[in-house]
Design a protein around this motif. Structure first.
Motif, PDB file in Angstrom:
ATOM      1  N   PRO A  15       0.840  -1.206   0.000  1.00 46.86           N
ATOM      2  CA  PRO A  15       0.000   0.000   0.000  1.00 46.86           C
ATOM      3  C   PRO A  15       0.876   1.257   0.000  1.00 46.86           C
ATOM      4  O   PRO A  15       1.844   1.339   0.764  1.00 46.86           O
ATOM      5  N   VAL A  16       0.523   2.227  -0.849  1.00 51.01           N
ATOM      6  CA  VAL A  16       1.326   3.448  -0.950  1.00 51.01           C
ATOM      7  C   VAL A  16       0.460   4.701  -0.879  1.00 51.01           C
ATOM      8  O   VAL A  16       0.751   5.631  -0.127  1.00 51.01           O
ATOM      9  N   ILE A  17      -0.621   4.767  -1.674  1.00 46.20           N
ATOM     10  CA  ILE A  17      -1.458   5.957  -1.737  1.00 46.20           C
ATOM     11  C   ILE A  17      -2.915   5.567  -1.498  1.00 46.20           C
ATOM     12  O   ILE A  17      -3.233   4.379  -1.371  1.00 46.20           O
ATOM     13  N   ALA A  18      -3.779   6.576  -1.461  1.00 48.91           N
ATOM     14  CA  ALA A  18      -5.206   6.314  -1.298  1.00 48.91           C
ATOM     15  C   ALA A  18      -5.775   5.711  -2.581  1.00 48.91           C
ATOM     16  O   ALA A  18      -5.230   5.903  -3.679  1.00 48.91           O
ATOM     17  N   ALA A  19      -6.878   4.974  -2.443  1.00 46.85           N
ATOM     18  CA  ALA A  19      -7.556   4.426  -3.623  1.00 46.85           C
ATOM     19  C   ALA A  19      -7.969   5.569  -4.545  1.00 46.85           C
ATOM     20  O   ALA A  19      -8.250   6.691  -4.100  1.00 46.85           O
ATOM     21  N   TRP A  20      -8.014   5.285  -5.855  1.00 43.57           N
ATOM     22  CA  TRP A  20      -8.285   6.344  -6.825  1.00 43.57           C
ATOM     23  C   TRP A  20      -9.149   5.821  -7.959  1.00 43.57           C
ATOM     24  O   TRP A  20      -9.308   4.616  -8.135  1.00 43.57           O
ATOM     25  N   GLU A  21      -9.729   6.747  -8.700  1.00 44.65           N
ATOM     26  CA  GLU A  21     -10.564   6.405  -9.846  1.00 44.65           C
ATOM     27  C   GLU A  21      -9.855   6.792 -11.138  1.00 44.65           C
ATOM     28  O   GLU A  21      -8.965   7.645 -11.146  1.00 44.65           O
ATOM     29  N   GLY A  22     -10.269   6.169 -12.229  1.00 46.65           N
ATOM     30  CA  GLY A  22      -9.646   6.440 -13.513  1.00 46.65           C
ATOM     31  C   GLY A  22      -9.971   7.827 -14.029  1.00 46.65           C
ATOM     32  O   GLY A  22     -10.973   8.444 -13.633  1.00 46.65           O
ATOM     33  N   PRO A  23      -9.144   8.353 -14.930  1.00 42.85           N
ATOM     34  CA  PRO A  23      -9.349   9.703 -15.456  1.00 42.85           C
ATOM     35  C   PRO A  23     -10.467   9.735 -16.491  1.00 42.85           C
ATOM     36  O   PRO A  23     -10.746   8.741 -17.159  1.00 42.85           O
ATOM     37  N   ALA A  24     -11.104  10.903 -16.635  1.00 43.64           N
ATOM     38  CA  ALA A  24     -12.101  11.088 -17.688  1.00 43.64           C
ATOM     39  C   ALA A  24     -11.430  11.202 -19.045  1.00 43.64           C
ATOM     40  O   ALA A  24     -11.978  10.783 -20.066  1.00 43.64           O
ATOM     41  N   ASP A  25     -10.217  11.754 -19.066  1.00 45.32           N
ATOM     42  CA  ASP A  25      -9.425  11.867 -20.288  1.00 45.32           C
ATOM     43  C   ASP A  25      -8.007  11.420 -19.956  1.00 45.32           C
ATOM     44  O   ASP A  25      -7.525  11.640 -18.832  1.00 45.32           O
ATOM     45  N   TRP A  26      -7.326  10.804 -20.903  1.00 50.60           N
ATOM     46  CA  TRP A  26      -6.008  10.244 -20.605  1.00 50.60           C
ATOM     47  C   TRP A  26      -5.008  11.303 -20.169  1.00 50.60           C
ATOM     48  O   TRP A  26      -4.046  11.013 -19.450  1.00 50.60           O
ATOM     49  N   GLN A  27      -5.219  12.567 -20.579  1.00 47.89           N
ATOM     50  CA  GLN A  27      -4.303  13.636 -20.196  1.00 47.89           C
ATOM     51  C   GLN A  27      -4.546  14.140 -18.780  1.00 47.89           C
ATOM     52  O   GLN A  27      -3.706  14.853 -18.223  1.00 47.89           O
ATOM     53  N   ASP A  28      -5.692  13.810 -18.194  1.00 42.34           N
ATOM     54  CA  ASP A  28      -6.009  14.302 -16.856  1.00 42.34           C
ATOM     55  C   ASP A  28      -5.048  13.726 -15.823  1.00 42.34           C
ATOM     56  O   ASP A  28      -4.629  12.569 -15.925  1.00 42.34           O
ATOM     57  N   PRO A  29      -4.703  14.524 -14.813  1.00 42.99           N
ATOM     58  CA  PRO A  29      -3.832  13.993 -13.758  1.00 42.99           C
ATOM     59  C   PRO A  29      -4.442  12.758 -13.094  1.00 42.99           C
ATOM     60  O   PRO A  29      -5.602  12.766 -12.680  1.00 42.99           O
ATOM     61  N   HIS A  30      -3.667  11.708 -13.026  1.00 47.50           N
ATOM     62  CA  HIS A  30      -4.028  10.515 -12.271  1.00 47.50           C
ATOM     63  C   HIS A  30      -2.735   9.812 -11.875  1.00 47.50           C
ATOM     64  O   HIS A  30      -1.675  10.085 -12.454  1.00 47.50           O
ATOM     65  N   PRO A  31      -2.759   8.970 -10.860  1.00 46.33           N
ATOM     66  CA  PRO A  31      -1.516   8.403 -10.336  1.00 46.33           C
ATOM     67  C   PRO A  31      -0.645   7.752 -11.403  1.00 46.33           C
ATOM     68  O   PRO A  31      -1.132   7.099 -12.326  1.00 46.33           O
ATOM     69  N   ALA A  32       0.654   7.939 -11.234  1.00 46.70           N
ATOM     70  CA  ALA A  32       1.639   7.399 -12.164  1.00 46.70           C
ATOM     71  C   ALA A  32       2.820   6.868 -11.363  1.00 46.70           C
ATOM     72  O   ALA A  32       3.062   7.291 -10.226  1.00 46.70           O
ATOM     73  N   ILE A  33       3.561   5.952 -11.971  1.00 38.95           N
ATOM     74  CA  ILE A  33       4.748   5.383 -11.337  1.00 38.95           C
ATOM     75  C   ILE A  33       5.882   5.346 -12.348  1.00 38.95           C
ATOM     76  O   ILE A  33       5.682   5.004 -13.515  1.00 38.95           O
ATOM     77  N   VAL A  34       7.086   5.742 -11.903  1.00 44.69           N
ATOM     78  CA  VAL A  34       8.301   5.612 -12.704  1.00 44.69           C
ATOM     79  C   VAL A  34       9.387   5.039 -11.810  1.00 44.69           C
ATOM     80  O   VAL A  34       9.273   5.084 -10.576  1.00 44.69           O
ATOM     81  N   VAL A  35      10.440   4.510 -12.419  1.00 45.78           N
ATOM     82  CA  VAL A  35      11.493   3.846 -11.664  1.00 45.78           C
ATOM     83  C   VAL A  35      12.852   4.420 -12.016  1.00 45.78           C
ATOM     84  O   VAL A  35      13.148   4.694 -13.186  1.00 45.78           O
ATOM     85  N   ALA A  36      13.677   4.597 -10.979  1.00 49.63           N
ATOM     86  CA  ALA A  36      15.089   4.934 -11.143  1.00 49.63           C
ATOM     87  C   ALA A  36      15.875   4.011 -10.225  1.00 49.63           C
ATOM     88  O   ALA A  36      15.853   4.191  -9.001  1.00 49.63           O
ATOM     89  N   GLY A  37      16.516   3.013 -10.792  1.00 56.55           N
ATOM     90  CA  GLY A  37      17.241   2.049  -9.978  1.00 56.55           C
ATOM     91  C   GLY A  37      16.295   1.233  -9.114  1.00 56.55           C
ATOM     92  O   GLY A  37      15.370   0.591  -9.613  1.00 56.55           O
ATOM     93  N   ASP A  38      16.501   1.277  -7.805  1.00 48.74           N
ATOM     94  CA  ASP A  38      15.670   0.530  -6.861  1.00 48.74           C
ATOM     95  C   ASP A  38      14.550   1.383  -6.277  1.00 48.74           C
ATOM     96  O   ASP A  38      13.872   0.950  -5.338  1.00 48.74           O
ATOM     97  N   VAL A  39      14.365   2.583  -6.792  1.00 47.22           N
ATOM     98  CA  VAL A  39      13.372   3.499  -6.236  1.00 47.22           C
ATOM     99  C   VAL A  39      12.273   3.761  -7.256  1.00 47.22           C
ATOM    100  O   VAL A  39      12.533   4.007  -8.434  1.00 47.22           O
ATOM    101  N   ALA A  40      11.021   3.685  -6.788  1.00 48.54           N
ATOM    102  CA  ALA A  40       9.879   4.086  -7.608  1.00 48.54           C
ATOM    103  C   ALA A  40       9.366   5.425  -7.100  1.00 48.54           C
ATOM    104  O   ALA A  40       9.311   5.662  -5.888  1.00 48.54           O
ATOM    105  N   TYR A  41       9.006   6.295  -8.026  1.00 49.66           N
ATOM    106  CA  TYR A  41       8.375   7.558  -7.678  1.00 49.66           C
ATOM    107  C   TYR A  41       6.909   7.464  -8.089  1.00 49.66           C
ATOM    108  O   TYR A  41       6.593   7.139  -9.238  1.00 49.66           O
ATOM    109  N   VAL A  42       6.029   7.744  -7.133  1.00 50.80           N
ATOM    110  CA  VAL A  42       4.592   7.574  -7.329  1.00 50.80           C
ATOM    111  C   VAL A  42       3.896   8.913  -7.100  1.00 50.80           C
ATOM    112  O   VAL A  42       4.071   9.538  -6.047  1.00 50.80           O
ATOM    113  N   THR A  43       3.111   9.357  -8.081  1.00 50.30           N
ATOM    114  CA  THR A  43       2.349  10.584  -7.895  1.00 50.30           C
ATOM    115  C   THR A  43       0.992  10.269  -7.285  1.00 50.30           C
ATOM    116  O   THR A  43       0.412   9.211  -7.525  1.00 50.30           O
TER     117      THR A  43
END
Length: 399
Positions: free
Chosen positions: A336-364
């Motif tokens: 568990p990392v963030i609160a539960a969320w719903e999908g975006p109305a449009d793909w460009q709308d802000p919604h949670p994302a994850i990227v990786v650098a080495g052993d670290v993930a950054y989660v919006t």
């Protein structure tokens, strides 16, 4: 299939890039101590985060803001591949953001732009960065390391045929793969050698979208009814188990793993952007398998990454990172990392994302205007930061 002409020209980036001057809100260097193994005064990892009308650059360890720049209302962020720079898709083309990672320089949104008509996909492979212009289907290629050296890279331009939303890949031996399509749709790929001679082609990939290069430079492209695999000079079509529609639109790869993780959708009429299964493509065995995810673990194209040990990490709508072993298709851990969320109305709308650098993930976490750094070896949240803006796209720079 219609033959694509191959015309290559060497052009300086100065000629390609129109200078674009943007106002910097803040270029304050610092934001916390550098890692213990970094030379004194040298920045460690950085993270770029876009928001409506701007881009933040954050210290990758502390998540403190070290730069804040004006931009267009919606921009996409693409790691350039050198561990320091990010390519920002602006209306003029791909603008270079210097995060300052691994250097003593402050973050800077530079005035260097790789000009492109409707800039699209950015691919990094074999020491090259490959840019695709949807408005012309032209491909621009440069040596990734030249950005890190601070030079304006020379570029190679491969002219396309008919404009479409596409992508290109360049292999280490000069083999060039690119999508084929036009304003009415996309149908497949064509492969050419370093001299421009056609090696292979396929028009059996409706809606071709998304690519990834797996181990041994095997390349996969997604189709609305499966995938194309380019291997050893030949193209193989892998049909999806659901027909006539079983779409893979994005490929998540590790260049040390033969297994590609793809997003998967089997209902063309489904509303929204949430998905509840992935496809696993074994490029060694030339097989594909669809794996359903646990209940409540839906995701979008922004929520799948590859990380340590070639595992896949999926950020679900339940707010947890689900660790998927591509070899077995099993979920091996859930954090568990963030609160539960719903999908975006449009793909460009802000919604949670994850990227990786080495052993670290950054989660919006847009609903909380927050960003989190997660240790992918333990699932522990290393750091969290509340931002003054709503985060949208994100790109890491390891330094």
């Amino acid at each position: 299939m219609k033959t694509l002409p191959l015309r290559r020209a060497l052009v300086g980036a100065v000629a390609l890039g129109a200078a674009v001057t943007l106002v910097s809100c803040s270029t304050t260097a610092g934001g916390g101590p550098a890692p213990s193994d970094a030379p004194a005064g040298e920045a460690g990892p950085r993270v770029a985060v876009s928001y409506d009308g701007g881009i933040l650059v954050l210290d990758g360890d502390t998540l403190d803001t070290v730069g804040d720049f004006d931009s267009e209302p919606f921009t996409r962020l693409n790691p350039a591949g050198d561990g320091r720079h990010v390519l920002v898709t602006m209306s003029e083309g791909f603008q270079v953001l210097d995060t300052g990672a691994g250097s003593t320089e402050p973050a800077e949104l530079t005035d260097t732009v790789f000009e492109a008509d409707t800039p699209g996909h950015v691919v990094r492979h074999g020491g090259k960065t490959i840019l695709y212009a949807d408005g012309t289907s032209d491909t621009t290629i440069f040596d990734t390391a030249e950005l890190a050296d601070g030079d304006l890279p020379d570029v190679e331009t491969i002219a396309g045929d008919e404009a479409h939303h596409g992508v290109s890949v360049l292999l280490e031996d000069g083999t060039f793969l690119t999508t084929v399509g036009n304003a009415d749709g996309r149908s497949g790929i064509v492969v050419r050698d370093a001299d421009g001679a056609e090696i292979a082609s396929s028009d059996q990939c409706p809606g071709v979208h998304g690519e990834g290069t797996a181990a041994d430079e095997v390349v996969v492209f997604g189709c609305e009814d499966g995938a194309l695999v380019y291997k050893d000079g030949e193209i193989t079509k892998l049909a999806a188990p659901d027909q006539p529609y079983g779409r893979m639109g994005n490929a998540y790869v590790s260049e040390t793993s033969p297994i590609v993780v793809g997003d998967y959708k089997n209902d063309p009429d489904a509303e929204g952007y949430l998905l509840d299964a992935v496809t696993l493509i074994d490029t060694a065995a030339l097989t594909s398998t669809v794996v359903p995810l646990p209940d409540g673990a839906e995701y979008t194209f922004r929520d799948v990454v590859r990380g340590p040990d070639d595992l896949a990490y999926i950020l679900g709508t339940d707010g947890a990172i689900h660790v998927l072993d591509p070899a077995s298709g099993e979920i091996t851990d859930t954090w568990p990392v963030i609160a539960a969320w719903e999908g975006p109305a449009d793909w460009q709308d802000p919604h949670p994302a994850i990227v990786v650098a080495g052993d670290v993930a950054y989660v919006t976490e847009p609903s909380a205007k927050s960003l989190h750094a997660v240790d992918l070896t333990t699932g522990e949240v290393r750091a969290s930061a509340e931002l003054d803006v709503t985060p949208n796209e994100i790109a890491p720079a390891r330094g």
